[in-house]
Design an enzyme around this catalytic site. Structure first.
Site, PDB file in Angstrom:
ATOM      1  N   ARG A  17       0.858  -1.188   0.000  1.00 19.70           N
ATOM      2  CA  ARG A  17       0.000   0.000   0.000  1.00 19.70           C
ATOM      3  C   ARG A  17       0.890   1.234   0.000  1.00 19.70           C
ATOM      4  O   ARG A  17       2.079   1.164   0.324  1.00 19.70           O
ATOM      5  CB  ARG A  17      -0.898  -0.008   1.242  1.00 19.70           C
ATOM      6  CG  ARG A  17      -1.881  -1.159   1.282  1.00 19.70           C
ATOM      7  CD  ARG A  17      -2.459  -1.337   2.691  1.00 19.70           C
ATOM      8  NE  ARG A  17      -3.120  -0.121   3.150  1.00 19.70           N
ATOM      9  CZ  ARG A  17      -3.360   0.144   4.449  1.00 19.70           C
ATOM     10  NH1 ARG A  17      -2.974  -0.697   5.380  1.00 19.70           N
ATOM     11  NH2 ARG A  17      -3.981   1.248   4.787  1.00 19.70           N
ATOM     12  N   LYS A  87      -2.144  -7.629  11.651  1.00 22.31           N
ATOM     13  CA  LYS A  87      -3.515  -7.515  12.156  1.00 22.31           C
ATOM     14  C   LYS A  87      -4.509  -7.175  11.040  1.00 22.31           C
ATOM     15  O   LYS A  87      -5.713  -7.314  11.228  1.00 22.31           O
ATOM     16  CB  LYS A  87      -3.610  -6.481  13.283  1.00 22.31           C
ATOM     17  CG  LYS A  87      -3.479  -5.034  12.866  1.00 22.31           C
ATOM     18  CD  LYS A  87      -3.775  -4.119  14.036  1.00 22.31           C
ATOM     19  CE  LYS A  87      -3.727  -2.658  13.611  1.00 22.31           C
ATOM     20  NZ  LYS A  87      -4.096  -1.741  14.701  1.00 22.31           N
ATOM     21  N   ASP A  88      -3.988  -6.762   9.868  1.00 22.12           N
ATOM     22  CA  ASP A  88      -4.858  -6.472   8.726  1.00 22.12           C
ATOM     23  C   ASP A  88      -5.077  -7.689   7.832  1.00 22.12           C
ATOM     24  O   ASP A  88      -5.840  -7.615   6.866  1.00 22.12           O
ATOM     25  CB  ASP A  88      -4.259  -5.346   7.870  1.00 22.12           C
ATOM     26  CG  ASP A  88      -4.280  -3.997   8.564  1.00 22.12           C
ATOM     27  OD1 ASP A  88      -5.085  -3.825   9.504  1.00 22.12           O
ATOM     28  OD2 ASP A  88      -3.472  -3.127   8.187  1.00 22.12           O
ATOM     29  N   THR A 131     -11.993   6.079  17.411  1.00 20.34           N
ATOM     30  CA  THR A 131     -11.473   4.803  16.928  1.00 20.34           C
ATOM     31  C   THR A 131     -12.539   4.136  16.082  1.00 20.34           C
ATOM     32  O   THR A 131     -13.731   4.281  16.373  1.00 20.34           O
ATOM     33  CB  THR A 131     -11.065   3.854  18.067  1.00 20.34           C
ATOM     34  OG1 THR A 131     -10.593   2.625  17.501  1.00 20.34           O
ATOM     35  CG2 THR A 131     -12.240   3.535  18.981  1.00 20.34           C
ATOM     36  N   SER A 133     -12.074   0.811  15.506  1.00 16.67           N
ATOM     37  CA  SER A 133     -11.888  -0.588  15.888  1.00 16.67           C
ATOM     38  C   SER A 133     -12.983  -0.986  16.879  1.00 16.67           C
ATOM     39  O   SER A 133     -13.115  -0.377  17.947  1.00 16.67           O
ATOM     40  CB  SER A 133     -10.511  -0.767  16.531  1.00 16.67           C
ATOM     41  OG  SER A 133     -10.463  -1.931  17.306  1.00 16.67           O
ATOM     42  N   ARG A 135     -12.983  -3.643  18.587  1.00 16.79           N
ATOM     43  CA  ARG A 135     -12.263  -4.140  19.766  1.00 16.79           C
ATOM     44  C   ARG A 135     -11.954  -2.992  20.722  1.00 16.79           C
ATOM     45  O   ARG A 135     -12.257  -3.064  21.922  1.00 16.79           O
ATOM     46  CB  ARG A 135     -10.950  -4.820  19.332  1.00 16.79           C
ATOM     47  CG  ARG A 135     -10.033  -5.189  20.511  1.00 16.79           C
ATOM     48  CD  ARG A 135      -8.661  -5.645  20.014  1.00 16.79           C
ATOM     49  NE  ARG A 135      -7.954  -4.580  19.302  1.00 16.79           N
ATOM     50  CZ  ARG A 135      -7.177  -3.669  19.893  1.00 16.79           C
ATOM     51  NH1 ARG A 135      -7.019  -3.673  21.200  1.00 16.79           N
ATOM     52  NH2 ARG A 135      -6.555  -2.756  19.175  1.00 16.79           N
ATOM     53  N   ARG A 136     -11.354  -1.927  20.184  1.00 20.04           N
ATOM     54  CA  ARG A 136     -11.032  -0.797  21.052  1.00 20.04           C
ATOM     55  C   ARG A 136     -12.295  -0.176  21.628  1.00 20.04           C
ATOM     56  O   ARG A 136     -12.308   0.290  22.768  1.00 20.04           O
ATOM     57  CB  ARG A 136     -10.222   0.241  20.271  1.00 20.04           C
ATOM     58  CG  ARG A 136      -8.798  -0.214  19.948  1.00 20.04           C
ATOM     59  CD  ARG A 136      -8.054   0.820  19.135  1.00 20.04           C
ATOM     60  NE  ARG A 136      -6.700   0.369  18.818  1.00 20.04           N
ATOM     61  CZ  ARG A 136      -6.081   0.594  17.671  1.00 20.04           C
ATOM     62  NH1 ARG A 136      -6.706   1.264  16.705  1.00 20.04           N
ATOM     63  NH2 ARG A 136      -4.850   0.162  17.475  1.00 20.04           N
ATOM     64  N   ARG A 153     -11.401   7.034  10.700  1.00 17.63           N
ATOM     65  CA  ARG A 153     -10.737   6.303   9.624  1.00 17.63           C
ATOM     66  C   ARG A 153      -9.615   7.153   9.044  1.00 17.63           C
ATOM     67  O   ARG A 153      -9.481   8.326   9.346  1.00 17.63           O
ATOM     68  CB  ARG A 153     -11.743   5.960   8.516  1.00 17.63           C
ATOM     69  CG  ARG A 153     -12.778   4.896   8.859  1.00 17.63           C
ATOM     70  CD  ARG A 153     -12.202   3.500   8.936  1.00 17.63           C
ATOM     71  NE  ARG A 153     -11.288   3.187   7.838  1.00 17.63           N
ATOM     72  CZ  ARG A 153     -11.663   2.835   6.611  1.00 17.63           C
ATOM     73  NH1 ARG A 153     -12.963   2.730   6.318  1.00 17.63           N
ATOM     74  NH2 ARG A 153     -10.773   2.562   5.683  1.00 17.63           N
ATOM     75  N   GLY A 154      -8.818   6.524   8.197  1.00 14.63           N
ATOM     76  CA  GLY A 154      -7.725   7.230   7.540  1.00 14.63           C
ATOM     77  C   GLY A 154      -6.378   6.702   8.007  1.00 14.63           C
ATOM     78  O   GLY A 154      -6.288   5.935   8.960  1.00 14.63           O
ATOM     79  N   THR A 158      -3.611  11.272   8.864  1.00 13.80           N
ATOM     80  CA  THR A 158      -4.975  11.784   8.742  1.00 13.80           C
ATOM     81  C   THR A 158      -5.680  11.753  10.092  1.00 13.80           C
ATOM     82  O   THR A 158      -6.374  12.706  10.477  1.00 13.80           O
ATOM     83  CB  THR A 158      -5.771  10.959   7.716  1.00 13.80           C
ATOM     84  OG1 THR A 158      -5.156  11.093   6.433  1.00 13.80           O
ATOM     85  CG2 THR A 158      -7.216  11.424   7.639  1.00 13.80           C
ATOM     86  N   ARG A 159      -5.502  10.676  10.827  1.00  9.38           N
ATOM     87  CA  ARG A 159      -6.141  10.576  12.146  1.00  9.38           C
ATOM     88  C   ARG A 159      -5.586  11.624  13.113  1.00  9.38           C
ATOM     89  O   ARG A 159      -6.344  12.235  13.869  1.00  9.38           O
ATOM     90  CB  ARG A 159      -5.945   9.164  12.698  1.00  9.38           C
ATOM     91  CG  ARG A 159      -6.616   8.098  11.841  1.00  9.38           C
ATOM     92  CD  ARG A 159      -6.478   6.714  12.442  1.00  9.38           C
ATOM     93  NE  ARG A 159      -6.901   5.685  11.486  1.00  9.38           N
ATOM     94  CZ  ARG A 159      -7.300   4.472  11.814  1.00  9.38           C
ATOM     95  NH1 ARG A 159      -7.340   4.120  13.084  1.00  9.38           N
ATOM     96  NH2 ARG A 159      -7.663   3.603  10.894  1.00  9.38           N
ATOM     97  N   CYS A 246     -12.765  -7.663  11.539  1.00  8.14           N
ATOM     98  CA  CYS A 246     -12.962  -6.362  12.175  1.00  8.14           C
ATOM     99  C   CYS A 246     -14.428  -6.127  12.527  1.00  8.14           C
ATOM    100  O   CYS A 246     -14.766  -5.127  13.136  1.00  8.14           O
ATOM    101  CB  CYS A 246     -12.447  -5.253  11.269  1.00  8.14           C
ATOM    102  SG  CYS A 246     -13.342  -5.145   9.735  1.00  8.14           S
TER     103      CYS A 246
END
Length: 313
Positions: A17, A87-88, A131, A133, A135-136, A153-154, A158-159, A246
């Site tokens: 990416r 994790k992705d 977030t 996620s 999970r988070r 997102r981003g 960006t975040r 996810c």
């Protein structure tokens, strides 16, 4: 400097990416392989996961959106390997693909980032924490049910920009990504695993190959870190057994203990009911990927026995 490669030098193209973090990861692997005598080029690509930023991943197809285009490049022969944040990577790889290498893990924990507050405890009641996620989200709600958890997102920059613009009081990011990008100064606090159990594979890099490319697997072998590989295999086995993606609020994290055993902990939440988290753990002596997988399956069984629901169950 590493010693010369024991395998014949190869010409290797890395599919990656084009986010800053993904490029850092690919360039890191490029440097390690080049030091062993291989000729390595990068093939930058934009994935669907990078393009869709207005919806959470759980609603548009999951984290596999970050790897599909890279796998197509491998299948078509335009690239030889793909470097992923583990994790992705979906828990089940498509037929014909394999993890050729898992590298030594960076910090697997989550980081608290805020321009105003030194820790989650300091965020005022009703404060906004960002977030995307799940999970988070469930773990944050367990720690601070009075906060508002909003989507975020981003890429990393960006975040951080959205945080600095005042859209959030704080955000939670993977510590590994911030450290790899030299942004550890933005970290105000690190969550302990007891506070916020990490995601399966968080902080580890996985290198995907076509399964029949034994030449590449041999070339990647010196980059592998077996303790990390065993740990993430156990973690990913929990997620796979639970149907995890996810779209499931699931955490799984392994740690090696002083006596040489692997401790594996997992947590599952239910966003719909807001019920208390279900937690499970087990410890075993793990020397092979098969033994790591068995430990993960045992912990997933304990989660289900305590009330956690597997996807589509």
């Amino acid at each position: 400097m590493n010693s010369p490669a024991s395998t014949p030098p190869l010409s290797i193209v890395i599919a990656t990416r084009e986010s800053q973090l993904a490029l850092w990861q690919a360039e890191h692997v490029q440097q390690l392989l080049a030091a062993r005598g291989h000729s390595v080029q990068l093939l930058g690509m934009t994935t669907r996961g990078d393009q869709i930023l207005d919806r959470t991943l759980s609603k548009v197809g999951g984290k596999g959106l970050f790897v599909k285009e890279l796998e197509v490049a491998l299948e078509e022969g335009r690239a030889d390997i793909a470097v992923h944040s583990l994790k992705d990577v979906p828990m089940e790889l498509p037929p014909g693909f394999a993890l050729g290498c898992v590298m030594q893990r960076e910090d697997p924990r989550d980081a608290f980032v805020s321009p105003c507050w030194a820790s989650l405890d300091e965020v005022p009641r009703g404060g906004v924490v960002g977030t995307s996620s799940l999970r988070r989200q469930v773990l944050l709600q367990a720690l601070r049910p009075d906060l508002r958890i909003e989507p975020l997102r981003g890429n990393v920059n960006t975040r951080l920009r959205k945080l600095d613009e005042g859209q959030y009081d704080a955000i939670v990011l993977a510590a590994a990504g911030l450290k790899r990008l030299g942004l550890q100064g933005r970290i105000r606090a690190i969550f302990t695993p007891e506070q916020m159990l990490p995601a399966a594979g968080q902080g580890a890099l996985g290198i995907e190959v076509r399964a029949e490319r034994t030449d590449l697997i041999a070339a990647l072998a010196p980059l592998a870190h077996q303790p990390t590989w065993l740990t993430v295999t156990a973690e990913r086995a929990v997620s796979r057994a639970m149907g995890g993606s996810c779209s499931m609020p699931l955490a799984a994290h392994g740690q090696w203990l002083a006596d040489g055993t692997l401790q594996l902990r997992a947590a599952w939440g239910d966003l719909e009911t807001g019920a208390a988290l279900v937690r499970a753990e087990d410890t075993a002596r793990v020397h092979t990927l098969g033994e790591a997988d068995a430990l993960g399956l045992a912990v997933a069984a304990r989660l289900r026995a305590h009330g956690a629901r597997a996807a589509n169950a």
